[in-house]
Design a protein around this motif. Structure first.
Motif, mmCIF file in Angstrom:
data_model
loop_
_atom_site.group_PDB
_atom_site.id
_atom_site.type_symbol
_atom_site.label_atom_id
_atom_site.label_comp_id
_atom_site.label_asym_id
_atom_site.label_seq_id
_atom_site.Cartn_x
_atom_site.Cartn_y
_atom_site.Cartn_z
ATOM 1 N N VAL A 150 0.851 -1.188 0.000
ATOM 2 C CA VAL A 150 0.000 0.000 0.000
ATOM 3 C C VAL A 150 0.885 1.235 0.000
ATOM 4 O O VAL A 150 1.758 1.380 0.854
ATOM 5 N N SER A 210 -3.355 5.823 4.343
ATOM 6 C CA SER A 210 -4.668 5.377 3.898
ATOM 7 C C SER A 210 -5.728 6.331 4.439
ATOM 8 O O SER A 210 -5.846 6.512 5.651
ATOM 9 N N GLU A 234 -5.207 6.031 -1.260
ATOM 10 C CA GLU A 234 -3.815 5.917 -0.831
ATOM 11 C C GLU A 234 -3.073 7.180 -1.245
ATOM 12 O O GLU A 234 -3.246 7.675 -2.361
ATOM 13 N N ASP A 240 -6.122 -2.871 4.753
ATOM 14 C CA ASP A 240 -5.886 -2.031 3.579
ATOM 15 C C ASP A 240 -5.265 -2.841 2.445
ATOM 16 O O ASP A 240 -5.578 -2.625 1.266
ATOM 17 N N LYS A 281 -6.939 -3.237 -1.138
ATOM 18 C CA LYS A 281 -6.209 -2.840 -2.356
ATOM 19 C C LYS A 281 -6.202 -3.964 -3.388
ATOM 20 O O LYS A 281 -6.366 -3.737 -4.594
#
Length: 309
Positions: A225, A229, A262, A293, A297
């Motif tokens: 990531v 976030s 992001e 997350d 994603k």
């Protein structure tokens, strides 16, 4: 040494694919997590490795033993704790242990010694004469683990080990697992849908709809990531998403009832959105990337959005 090796494993329930070409290896002495939603394939993988389900395609080995060809030998090499309790509640702790020991051919002095060892390891010596039905959830889980350690397994398979435990009991459970790994070099594989539990593993793989979509240490997976976030909640999110993409050139994911972005500089973006789009959201949340997350994603869904397996 490799404790568990899975190569191109496949399994179907009729037309539904539960495991699709899944491959991974677990070195000896590692705590390895299998993370995923209900219906992702975790329980099927667990049942195959514990010899409860036959291998339909691919191959799996435990301590060098072929699960398909040498199931009996595999059962002696593994200890298994199931998500559903397996204690006889009308028996005492020591009686539960002795019944389990008899199933593995342990009797007499050998069985008594092993019962003493595992009760000491799990901190339940003073509970030997207690009826299982009178134990707390955390103590019952300790007895479950003690049962599966009687025959000195090299690999411990645990299906959702923290189910039904309060945070304190969950902490105690993990201290026990760390101790087992350190003192006995036991390899531990757990299935879980809990982020905090997955974070405690040395490595983990993420399963979704039968596919292995990521594998590695928790920190390495979080690096998938980019940056911070940002989560946006509110009304008319599709319209807000279009404006954010067009006006701020952002890549926006709509996940359930929220928008997710992001960004390398999350604090600056949060301030910008809060000022420019005031009144168009009910909540802005900023945080460092989590395993949740990572799953979002890779799949566009939250972990709790899967179907029941």
């Amino acid at each position: 040494m490799t404790a568990v090796s899975v190569q191109e494993l496949e399994f179907r329930y009729g037309e539904r694919v539960a495991l699709n070409n899944v491959s991974f290896q677990i070195p000896s002495g590692e705590i390895f997590g299998v993370l995923g939603p209900n219906g992702g394939g975790k329980s099927t993988l667990f049942r195959v490795l514990s010899t409860l389900l036959p291998i339909q395609g691919g191959n799996a080995e435990v301590m060098g033993l072929d699960v398909k060809q040498r199931a009996d030998a595999v059962r002696r090499a593994i200890g298994v704790t199931f998500q559903s309790p397996s204690l006889d509640l009308k028996l005492t702790v020591i009686e539960n242990l002795k019944v389990q020991g008899h199933l593995y051919g342990l009797f007499g002095r050998t069985l008594r010694e092993r019962c003493g060892v595992v009760m000491e390891q799990l901190g339940i010596v003073d509970r030997a004469g207690d009826l299982a039905e009178r134990l707390s959830g955390g103590l019952k889980r300790r007895v479950e683990i003690a049962k599966c350690l009687l025959h000195s397994p090299q690999v411990l398979l645990m299906d959702e080990p923290s189910t039904g435990l309060d945070p304190g009991a969950r902490y105690d459970l993990w201290q026990i697992l760390f101790k087992l790994r350190k003192e006995s070099n036991v390899t531990i594989l757990i299935t879980t849908h809990l982020m905090e539990e997955a974070d405690l593993c040395d490595r983990l793989c993420i399963l979704d709809e039968g596919n292995l979509i990521a594998e590695g240490p928790p920190d390495e997976l979080r690096n998938l990531v980019g940056g911070d976030s940002l989560l946006i909640e509110g009304q008319n999110l599709p319209e807000l998403s279009k404006d954010l993409e067009a006006e701020l050139t952002l890549e926006v994911q709509q996940v359930g009832g929220s928008l997710r972005i992001e960004h390398q500089d999350g604090h600056q973006l949060l301030s910008q959105i809060a000022t420019r789009y005031a009144g168009r959201f009910t909540r802005l949340t900023l945080g460092k990337p989590s395993l949740e997350d990572v799953f979002i994603k890779l799949t566009g869904r939250t972990l709790d959005a899967g179907e029941t397996e």
